[in-house]
Write a protein that holds these residues in place. Structure first.
Motif, PDB file in Angstrom:
ATOM      1  N   ARG A   1       0.834  -1.198   0.000  1.00  0.00           N
ATOM      2  CA  ARG A   1       0.000   0.000   0.000  1.00  0.00           C
ATOM      3  C   ARG A   1       0.875   1.256   0.000  1.00  0.00           C
ATOM      4  O   ARG A   1       2.053   1.203   0.348  1.00  0.00           O
ATOM      5  CB  ARG A   1      -0.902   0.036   1.235  1.00  0.00           C
ATOM      6  CG  ARG A   1      -1.839  -1.144   1.387  1.00  0.00           C
ATOM      7  CD  ARG A   1      -2.604  -0.995   2.695  1.00  0.00           C
ATOM      8  NE  ARG A   1      -3.326  -2.206   3.050  1.00  0.00           N
ATOM      9  CZ  ARG A   1      -4.577  -2.465   2.685  1.00  0.00           C
ATOM     10  NH1 ARG A   1      -5.243  -1.605   1.941  1.00  0.00           N
ATOM     11  NH2 ARG A   1      -5.164  -3.583   3.068  1.00  0.00           N
ATOM     12  N   ASP A   2       0.273   2.380  -0.349  1.00  0.00           N
ATOM     13  CA  ASP A   2       0.971   3.654  -0.220  1.00  0.00           C
ATOM     14  C   ASP A   2       1.342   3.864   1.245  1.00  0.00           C
ATOM     15  O   ASP A   2       0.532   3.640   2.149  1.00  0.00           O
ATOM     16  CB  ASP A   2       0.073   4.806  -0.689  1.00  0.00           C
ATOM     17  CG  ASP A   2      -0.262   4.699  -2.170  1.00  0.00           C
ATOM     18  OD1 ASP A   2       0.672   4.575  -2.965  1.00  0.00           O
ATOM     19  OD2 ASP A   2      -1.468   4.722  -2.503  1.00  0.00           O
TER      20      ASP A   2
ATOM     21  N   GLU B   1       3.317  -5.018   4.240  1.00  0.00           N
ATOM     22  CA  GLU B   1       1.969  -4.885   4.798  1.00  0.00           C
ATOM     23  C   GLU B   1       1.969  -3.904   5.961  1.00  0.00           C
ATOM     24  O   GLU B   1       2.544  -4.174   7.022  1.00  0.00           O
ATOM     25  CB  GLU B   1       1.471  -6.258   5.256  1.00  0.00           C
ATOM     26  CG  GLU B   1       0.077  -6.255   5.848  1.00  0.00           C
ATOM     27  CD  GLU B   1      -1.019  -5.936   4.833  1.00  0.00           C
ATOM     28  OE1 GLU B   1      -2.151  -5.652   5.279  1.00  0.00           O
ATOM     29  OE2 GLU B   1      -0.740  -5.946   3.616  1.00  0.00           O
ATOM     30  N   VAL B   2       1.338  -2.749   5.757  1.00  0.00           N
ATOM     31  CA  VAL B   2       1.234  -1.718   6.783  1.00  0.00           C
ATOM     32  C   VAL B   2      -0.183  -1.718   7.340  1.00  0.00           C
ATOM     33  O   VAL B   2      -1.148  -1.968   6.608  1.00  0.00           O
ATOM     34  CB  VAL B   2       1.603  -0.333   6.210  1.00  0.00           C
ATOM     35  CG1 VAL B   2       0.600   0.129   5.161  1.00  0.00           C
ATOM     36  CG2 VAL B   2       1.744   0.704   7.312  1.00  0.00           C
ATOM     37  N   SER B   3      -0.313  -1.428   8.623  1.00  0.00           N
ATOM     38  CA  SER B   3      -1.642  -1.408   9.237  1.00  0.00           C
ATOM     39  C   SER B   3      -2.374  -0.114   8.897  1.00  0.00           C
ATOM     40  O   SER B   3      -1.775   0.890   8.490  1.00  0.00           O
ATOM     41  CB  SER B   3      -1.525  -1.541  10.758  1.00  0.00           C
ATOM     42  OG  SER B   3      -0.934  -0.373  11.313  1.00  0.00           O
ATOM     43  N   ASN B   4      -3.685  -0.143   9.091  1.00  0.00           N
ATOM     44  CA  ASN B   4      -4.514   1.035   8.854  1.00  0.00           C
ATOM     45  C   ASN B   4      -4.047   2.215   9.699  1.00  0.00           C
ATOM     46  O   ASN B   4      -3.911   3.339   9.217  1.00  0.00           O
ATOM     47  CB  ASN B   4      -5.973   0.689   9.152  1.00  0.00           C
ATOM     48  CG  ASN B   4      -6.876   1.911   9.115  1.00  0.00           C
ATOM     49  OD1 ASN B   4      -6.834   2.699   8.193  1.00  0.00           O
ATOM     50  ND2 ASN B   4      -7.677   2.067  10.156  1.00  0.00           N
ATOM     51  N   GLU B   5      -3.789   1.962  10.979  1.00  0.00           N
ATOM     52  CA  GLU B   5      -3.406   3.038  11.895  1.00  0.00           C
ATOM     53  C   GLU B   5      -2.061   3.648  11.511  1.00  0.00           C
ATOM     54  O   GLU B   5      -1.885   4.873  11.547  1.00  0.00           O
ATOM     55  CB  GLU B   5      -3.336   2.503  13.329  1.00  0.00           C
ATOM     56  CG  GLU B   5      -4.665   2.056  13.914  1.00  0.00           C
ATOM     57  CD  GLU B   5      -5.100   0.689  13.397  1.00  0.00           C
ATOM     58  OE1 GLU B   5      -6.283   0.339  13.591  1.00  0.00           O
ATOM     59  OE2 GLU B   5      -4.259  -0.026  12.802  1.00  0.00           O
ATOM     60  N   GLU B   6      -1.113   2.804  11.130  1.00  0.00           N
ATOM     61  CA  GLU B   6       0.220   3.306  10.784  1.00  0.00           C
ATOM     62  C   GLU B   6       0.195   4.046   9.450  1.00  0.00           C
ATOM     63  O   GLU B   6       0.864   5.068   9.296  1.00  0.00           O
ATOM     64  CB  GLU B   6       1.228   2.157  10.738  1.00  0.00           C
ATOM     65  CG  GLU B   6       2.654   2.582  10.413  1.00  0.00           C
ATOM     66  CD  GLU B   6       3.269   3.523  11.432  1.00  0.00           C
ATOM     67  OE1 GLU B   6       4.295   4.159  11.102  1.00  0.00           O
ATOM     68  OE2 GLU B   6       2.739   3.626  12.557  1.00  0.00           O
TER      69      GLU B   6
ATOM     70  N   TYR C   1     -10.445  -0.977   2.027  1.00  0.00           N
ATOM     71  CA  TYR C   1     -10.916  -2.354   1.864  1.00  0.00           C
ATOM     72  C   TYR C   1     -10.929  -2.787   0.401  1.00  0.00           C
ATOM     73  O   TYR C   1     -10.784  -3.979   0.110  1.00  0.00           O
ATOM     74  CB  TYR C   1     -12.290  -2.518   2.506  1.00  0.00           C
ATOM     75  CG  TYR C   1     -12.217  -2.447   4.017  1.00  0.00           C
ATOM     76  CD1 TYR C   1     -11.592  -3.460   4.755  1.00  0.00           C
ATOM     77  CD2 TYR C   1     -12.735  -1.354   4.711  1.00  0.00           C
ATOM     78  CE1 TYR C   1     -11.492  -3.395   6.132  1.00  0.00           C
ATOM     79  CE2 TYR C   1     -12.644  -1.281   6.091  1.00  0.00           C
ATOM     80  CZ  TYR C   1     -12.024  -2.300   6.795  1.00  0.00           C
ATOM     81  OH  TYR C   1     -11.916  -2.222   8.173  1.00  0.00           O
ATOM     82  N   ASP C   2     -11.092  -1.829  -0.523  1.00  0.00           N
ATOM     83  CA  ASP C   2     -10.967  -2.178  -1.948  1.00  0.00           C
ATOM     84  C   ASP C   2      -9.554  -2.648  -2.246  1.00  0.00           C
ATOM     85  O   ASP C   2      -9.343  -3.618  -2.982  1.00  0.00           O
ATOM     86  CB  ASP C   2     -11.312  -0.968  -2.825  1.00  0.00           C
ATOM     87  CG  ASP C   2     -12.785  -0.607  -2.754  1.00  0.00           C
ATOM     88  OD1 ASP C   2     -13.597  -1.504  -2.435  1.00  0.00           O
ATOM     89  OD2 ASP C   2     -13.122   0.560  -3.009  1.00  0.00           O
ATOM     90  N   TYR C   3      -8.560  -1.944  -1.656  1.00  0.00           N
ATOM     91  CA  TYR C   3      -7.173  -2.363  -1.839  1.00  0.00           C
ATOM     92  C   TYR C   3      -6.912  -3.706  -1.160  1.00  0.00           C
ATOM     93  O   TYR C   3      -6.132  -4.524  -1.674  1.00  0.00           O
ATOM     94  CB  TYR C   3      -6.219  -1.301  -1.286  1.00  0.00           C
ATOM     95  CG  TYR C   3      -5.870  -0.217  -2.284  1.00  0.00           C
ATOM     96  CD1 TYR C   3      -4.856  -0.400  -3.216  1.00  0.00           C
ATOM     97  CD2 TYR C   3      -6.562   0.992  -2.297  1.00  0.00           C
ATOM     98  CE1 TYR C   3      -4.540   0.583  -4.132  1.00  0.00           C
ATOM     99  CE2 TYR C   3      -6.253   1.985  -3.211  1.00  0.00           C
ATOM    100  CZ  TYR C   3      -5.238   1.779  -4.126  1.00  0.00           C
ATOM    101  OH  TYR C   3      -4.925   2.751  -5.046  1.00  0.00           O
ATOM    102  N   SER C   4      -7.546  -3.939  -0.016  1.00  0.00           N
ATOM    103  CA  SER C   4      -7.377  -5.219   0.668  1.00  0.00           C
ATOM    104  C   SER C   4      -7.897  -6.369  -0.192  1.00  0.00           C
ATOM    105  O   SER C   4      -7.245  -7.418  -0.313  1.00  0.00           O
ATOM    106  CB  SER C   4      -8.109  -5.211   2.011  1.00  0.00           C
ATOM    107  OG  SER C   4      -7.525  -4.295   2.909  1.00  0.00           O
TER     108      SER C   4
END
Length: 270
Positions: free
Chosen positions: A51-52, A155-160, A190-193
């Protein structure tokens, strides 16, 4: 898809001194690797996707900062031109592939079609489906030619990711990192997930497996990726002749510093 084992403690803080010591050790091994790759004429492609804000750029810099750019080449392609849009999809990537004795690192790759292009509507559903169908076959062919293909997903988390994006918005030294698709990517998490899941399901193969690295801790992901990279490429120390620095010849000697007087020098303010 093979089960991936997760190891390490992402919650414990890695001290900077410890990080720098281990990074230096790993970078010394990368220097040995590049000599071996050159000596054996290996051709290696390393892909970094995620992800970005996942930390791809920093991880690539950690890999390349102590090695030769003539052996380790980084490729980060811009959006395709009108002409490139009419080519075979992988054509503009293949032109950057390594010759013997070279390692090419792609900071994003042909997997754009499985991610940002699909999620943001830059390609059709049919093009996306066709890519997922053909990509494993193309990679199988590349590997069978002797190319070593290594694929990392950070893989980065949503919060980070949110924290890193906010830092980019506030810090003028990081604002250049914000691309036109960064902010929309936050909305479409979630589209990217789902796109990631489809990509992994279709392209995580025996010939070209994906290696997933959790990247909330930048220091750890850099060390983990370098260590794993070194474990995937067979290399050995190449014997080197002992180097002796020659003495300066005084033949045709002259005052070469005096000839610089009157030239434009950089002001010495520091």
């Amino acid at each position: 898809m093979a089960t991936k084992k997760q190891t390490g403690n992402q919650n414990s803080k890695l001290k900077r001194k410890e990080y720098e010591k281990e990074l230096r050790r790993l970078q010394a091994q990368l220097c040995l690797l590049q000599e071996s790759v050159k000596h054996q004429g290996q051709r290696i492609v390393i892909i970094f996707e995620g992800r970005d804000g996942a930390g791809k750029g920093g991880t690539i810099r950690a890999i390349t900062e102590r090695v030769s750019p003539r052996i380790f080449r980084v490729v980060a392609l811009p959006a395709p031109s009108d002409r490139e849009k009419t080519q075979l999809y992988m054509q503009r990537y293949i032109t950057h592939f390594p010759a013997a004795g070279e390692i090419v690192i792609f900071d994003r790759s042909w997997y754009n079609r499985a991610g940002v292009e699909y999620v943001m509507g830059f390609c059709t559903k049919e093009q996306h489906s066709r890519f997922l169908e053909v990509c494993p076959l193309a990679e199988k062919y590349l590997v069978e030619t002797g190319l070593i293909l290594i694929k990392f997903w950070l893989e980065v988390s949503n919060e980070e990711q949110e924290r890193r994006f906010e830092a980019r918005i506030e810090d003028p030294l990081r604002q250049w990192k914000l691309s036109p698709v960064d902010l929309p990517s936050r909305e479409r998490w979630y589209d990217y997930s789902r796109a990631r899941d489809q990509m992994l399901e279709a392209t995580d193969t025996r010939d070209a497996p994906w290696y997933i690295a959790r990247s909330d801790d930048k220091k750890r992901v850099r060390l983990n990726c370098i260590a794993h990279l070194l474990s995937l490429i067979p290399y050995k120390r190449v014997p080197r002749e002992k180097v002796k620095l020659p003495k300066r010849s005084m033949k045709r000697a002259y005052d070469d510093q005096a000839t610089l007087q009157g030239r434009r020098f950089v002001p010495e303010k520091f």
